[in-house]
Design a protein around this motif. Sequence first.
Motif, short mmCIF file in Angstrom:
data_model
loop_
_atom_site.label_atom_id
_atom_site.label_comp_id
_atom_site.label_asym_id
_atom_site.label_seq_id
_atom_site.Cartn_x
_atom_site.Cartn_y
_atom_site.Cartn_z
N LYS A 18 0.84 -1.20 0.00
CA LYS A 18 0.00 0.00 0.00
C LYS A 18 0.88 1.26 0.00
CE LYS A 18 -3.62 -0.39 2.57
NZ LYS A 18 -4.49 -0.47 3.75
N SER A 22 1.10 3.81 -3.22
CA SER A 22 0.58 5.16 -2.98
C SER A 22 1.53 6.22 -3.53
CB SER A 22 0.37 5.40 -1.48
OG SER A 22 1.63 5.55 -0.83
N SER A 24 3.93 7.57 -2.17
CA SER A 24 4.19 8.60 -1.17
C SER A 24 5.69 8.80 -0.99
CB SER A 24 3.58 8.18 0.17
OG SER A 24 4.34 7.13 0.76
N LYS A 27 7.71 5.75 -0.08
CA LYS A 27 7.63 4.64 -1.03
C LYS A 27 8.76 3.62 -0.82
CE LYS A 27 7.59 3.80 -6.01
NZ LYS A 27 7.64 4.43 -7.34
#
Length: 180
Positions: A18, A22, A24, A27
């Motif tokens: 996840k 994402s 982000s 990561k």
Amino acid sequence: MTGSPYIPFDKATTTALKIIRSNSKDKNFGLLIICGINLGLRIDDLLHLTYDQLKKDSITIQEKKTKKKRTLTINDAIKDALSYFKDEIAYEGGGNVFVSQKGSVYSSQHVNRLLKKYFNKDTTSHSLRKSFGRRVWSNDGESERSLIMLSQIFNHSSTATTRIYLGIQQEEIDDIYLNL
């Protein structure tokens, strides 16, 4: 259980993927979780892995703590997670994987902060290694054979030490009391 708890393997995998998907700023932390639970390395060894190493089918490292050489297989879970990083500049250059936005390798303290953010307050970098051990033990039918192999992988002096390390012995003792 002694020290930090293990993270259930499937929960760690789901959370890590996840984070990776994402896209982000965390990561590469997702990839660190995947590598941690699939390689069983201590954090000092895990943090210094490079993209060049992870692109291979297997790697040989010298463990920082024990100075022993260890050969690791890069499994499909790591390869699949790594596929999300093919557009990264460091991926092409083969450099360190687990770096901050400033370009320095994560510290173990930073990893611990992130683990607490995504899991719980007792989780530490050692939880990843324990998750690896619990998964190996579970996948092999909770066998003595798996404890012997883990004892070698972890460089423990005995399978009794490995049982304590993984929290297995305490669970067995708890079961005695609960089943009276």
